[in-house]
Design a protein around this motif. Structure first.
Motif, PDB file in Angstrom:
ATOM      1  N   GLY A  91      -4.705  -4.291   6.485  1.00  0.00           N
ATOM      2  CA  GLY A  91      -4.697  -3.712   7.455  1.00  0.00           C
ATOM      3  C   GLY A  91      -3.192  -4.642   8.714  1.00  0.00           C
ATOM      4  O   GLY A  91      -4.018  -5.601   9.065  1.00  0.00           O
ATOM      5  N   VAL A 108      -7.891  -3.944   9.894  1.00  0.00           N
ATOM      6  CA  VAL A 108      -8.202  -2.543  10.620  1.00  0.00           C
ATOM      7  C   VAL A 108      -9.488  -2.081  10.976  1.00  0.00           C
ATOM      8  O   VAL A 108     -10.107  -1.964   9.865  1.00  0.00           O
ATOM      9  N   VAL A 136      -2.427  -7.346   1.857  1.00  0.00           N
ATOM     10  CA  VAL A 136      -2.408  -5.588   1.693  1.00  0.00           C
ATOM     11  C   VAL A 136      -1.230  -5.923   3.156  1.00  0.00           C
ATOM     12  O   VAL A 136      -1.209  -5.507   4.098  1.00  0.00           O
ATOM     13  N   GLY A 163       0.985  -1.513   4.106  1.00  0.00           N
ATOM     14  CA  GLY A 163       1.811  -0.335   3.716  1.00  0.00           C
ATOM     15  C   GLY A 163       3.114  -0.587   4.256  1.00  0.00           C
ATOM     16  O   GLY A 163       3.862  -0.388   4.142  1.00  0.00           O
ATOM     17  N   SER A 222       0.765  -1.221   0.177  1.00  0.00           N
ATOM     18  CA  SER A 222      -0.126  -0.531  -0.343  1.00  0.00           C
ATOM     19  C   SER A 222       0.575   1.564   0.275  1.00  0.00           C
ATOM     20  O   SER A 222       1.588   1.601   1.055  1.00  0.00           O
ATOM     21  N   HIS A 250      -8.500   0.841  -4.048  1.00  0.00           N
ATOM     22  CA  HIS A 250      -9.442   0.136  -2.619  1.00  0.00           C
ATOM     23  C   HIS A 250     -10.236   2.273  -2.264  1.00  0.00           C
ATOM     24  O   HIS A 250      -9.644   2.759  -1.631  1.00  0.00           O
ATOM     25  N   GLY A 295      -3.605   3.820   7.856  1.00  0.00           N
ATOM     26  CA  GLY A 295      -1.792   2.805   7.776  1.00  0.00           C
ATOM     27  C   GLY A 295      -1.288   2.579   9.326  1.00  0.00           C
ATOM     28  O   GLY A 295      -1.507   3.542   9.998  1.00  0.00           O
ATOM     29  N   GLN A 319      -1.661   0.391  11.752  1.00  0.00           N
ATOM     30  CA  GLN A 319      -2.886  -0.176  13.089  1.00  0.00           C
ATOM     31  C   GLN A 319      -2.381  -1.349  13.359  1.00  0.00           C
ATOM     32  O   GLN A 319      -1.579  -2.146  12.270  1.00  0.00           O
ATOM     33  N   PRO A 334     -10.885   1.713   8.481  1.00  0.00           N
ATOM     34  CA  PRO A 334     -10.218   1.674   7.644  1.00  0.00           C
ATOM     35  C   PRO A 334     -10.100   3.476   8.169  1.00  0.00           C
ATOM     36  O   PRO A 334     -10.959   4.076   8.624  1.00  0.00           O
ATOM     37  N   ASP A 376      -4.548   3.843  -1.732  1.00  0.00           N
ATOM     38  CA  ASP A 376      -6.220   3.448  -0.676  1.00  0.00           C
ATOM     39  C   ASP A 376      -6.172   4.830  -0.767  1.00  0.00           C
ATOM     40  O   ASP A 376      -6.012   6.072  -0.939  1.00  0.00           O
ATOM     41  N   MET A 395     -11.489  -6.237   5.799  1.00  0.00           N
ATOM     42  CA  MET A 395     -10.929  -5.491   6.822  1.00  0.00           C
ATOM     43  C   MET A 395     -10.378  -5.769   7.831  1.00  0.00           C
ATOM     44  O   MET A 395     -11.192  -5.770   9.018  1.00  0.00           O
ATOM     45  N   MET A 454     -12.526   4.358  -0.138  1.00  0.00           N
ATOM     46  CA  MET A 454     -12.950   4.353   1.444  1.00  0.00           C
ATOM     47  C   MET A 454     -13.539   5.571   1.208  1.00  0.00           C
ATOM     48  O   MET A 454     -13.705   6.643   1.957  1.00  0.00           O
TER      49      MET A 454
HETATM   50  O1  LIG Z   1      -6.675   0.304   4.165  1.00  0.00           O
HETATM   51  C1  LIG Z   1      -6.520   0.508   4.263  1.00  0.00           C
HETATM   52  C2  LIG Z   1      -6.140   1.869   5.869  1.00  0.00           C
HETATM   53  O2  LIG Z   1      -7.409   1.927   5.754  1.00  0.00           O
HETATM   54  C3  LIG Z   1      -4.487   0.790   4.239  1.00  0.00           C
HETATM   55  O3  LIG Z   1      -4.701  -0.351   3.514  1.00  0.00           O
HETATM   56  C4  LIG Z   1      -3.551   0.052   5.455  1.00  0.00           C
HETATM   57  O4  LIG Z   1      -4.577   0.018   6.514  1.00  0.00           O
HETATM   58  C5  LIG Z   1      -2.777  -0.981   5.011  1.00  0.00           C
HETATM   59  O5  LIG Z   1      -1.550  -0.217   5.969  1.00  0.00           O
HETATM   60  P1  LIG Z   1      -0.810  -0.546   7.246  1.00  0.00           P
HETATM   61  O6  LIG Z   1      -0.652  -2.665   6.290  1.00  0.00           O
HETATM   62  O7  LIG Z   1       0.653  -0.335   7.517  1.00  0.00           O
HETATM   63  O8  LIG Z   1      -1.527  -1.296   8.153  1.00  0.00           O
END
Ligand SMILES: O=C(CO)[C@H](O)[C@H](O)COP(=O)(O)O
Ligand SMILES: [Fe+2]
Length: 224
Positions: free
Chosen positions: A176, A141, A195, A197, A10, A68, A146, A148, A143, A37, A139, A70
């Motif tokens: 996430g 986390v 995914v 980031g 990401s 993605h 990043g 989290q 949304p 994102d 998901m 959001m």
């Molecule tokens: O959609 C997302 C957040 O809403 C990101 O894709 C996701 O959080 C990726 O970041 P990380 O790997 O750092 O958690």
């Protein structure tokens, strides 16, 4: 059982002043997908990119551009993201009352249709949508940001969704908090696409190839 996963870096964790170079560096480091994102400050409490940014990045993405969304509403923007070069457009089930129409519009625009579900959304909500999705984004986390931590209860959710989609050409993506510590559990539960980031982009471009390879190994259960 272990299986090879696809890592989807990401660019949310990248250098926003150099996102074209980030996409090229990730491709050279072995990323087959780039996850973009898109946040609107309304559906989620953060603002990132729009279709113009996706169009600008497209020439720098060698593989799949995975967008993605959001955002709410979604439908007025589908054609713009498709024209910007998205291969996959993922919309949230929670983004509006007519998600079935949204998924059909994504396919109608020539893209693969992804459906994302928030941590608080039950799996029964996707049961009637399975004919209309190519990718199910779980998901892991809430949304919007990043970096989290993955919510542990989501691992069972991935397992349940893998069972629900068995025999269908639907890929399960988790988004996430995917790290060297969590990749194995979500892959073993059935995720095909991870995914990541922070876990990929930490350390800058010189570290991307190493970070991607380490995540793939971690997902397979190889000690890293
Ligand atoms: O959609 C997302 C957040 O809403 C990101 O894709 C996701 O959080 C990726 O970041 P990380 O790997 O750092 O958690
Ligand atoms: Fe995402």
């Amino acid at each position: 059982m272990s299986h090879a996963v696809t890592i989807c870096p990401s660019i949310l964790a990248g250098d926003f002043a150099a996102l074209g170079a980030e996409c090229r560096a990730l491709g050279e480091a072995g990323a087959d997908w780039i996850h973009v994102d898109v946040m609107d400050g309304h559906f989620v409490p953060n603002i990132t990119f729009g279709p113009q940014m996706c169009a600008a990045l497209r020439p720098h993405v060698t593989g799949v551009m995975d967008v993605h969304l959001m955002i709410a509403p979604v439908d007025p923007y589908i054609d713009a993201f498709a024209k910007a070069g998205a291969d996959v457009i993922t919309a949230h089930l929670e983004a509006g009352p007519h998600v079935h129409r949204t998924l059909q519009a994504i396919r109608g625009a020539g893209c693969k249709a992804g459906l994302a579900i928030n941590p608080g959304t039950g799996i029964e909500a996707v049961g009637h949508l399975l004919d209309d999705i190519d990718l199910l984004c779980v998901m892991t986390v809430n949304p919007g940001f990043g970096g989290q931590s993955l919510i542990p209860a989501m691992v069972e959710k991935v397992r349940a969704l893998k069972a629900l989609t068995a025999g269908r050409p639907i890929r399960i993506q988790v988004d996430g908090g995917v790290t060297l510590r969590t990749a194995r559990s979500v892959a073993a539960a059935g995720a095909d696409l991870l995914v990541a980031g922070s876990a990929v982009l930490q350390g800058g471009p010189a570290a991307y190839a190493r970070n991607i390879a380490a995540l793939r190994d971690a997902a397979l259960g190889v000690l890293v």
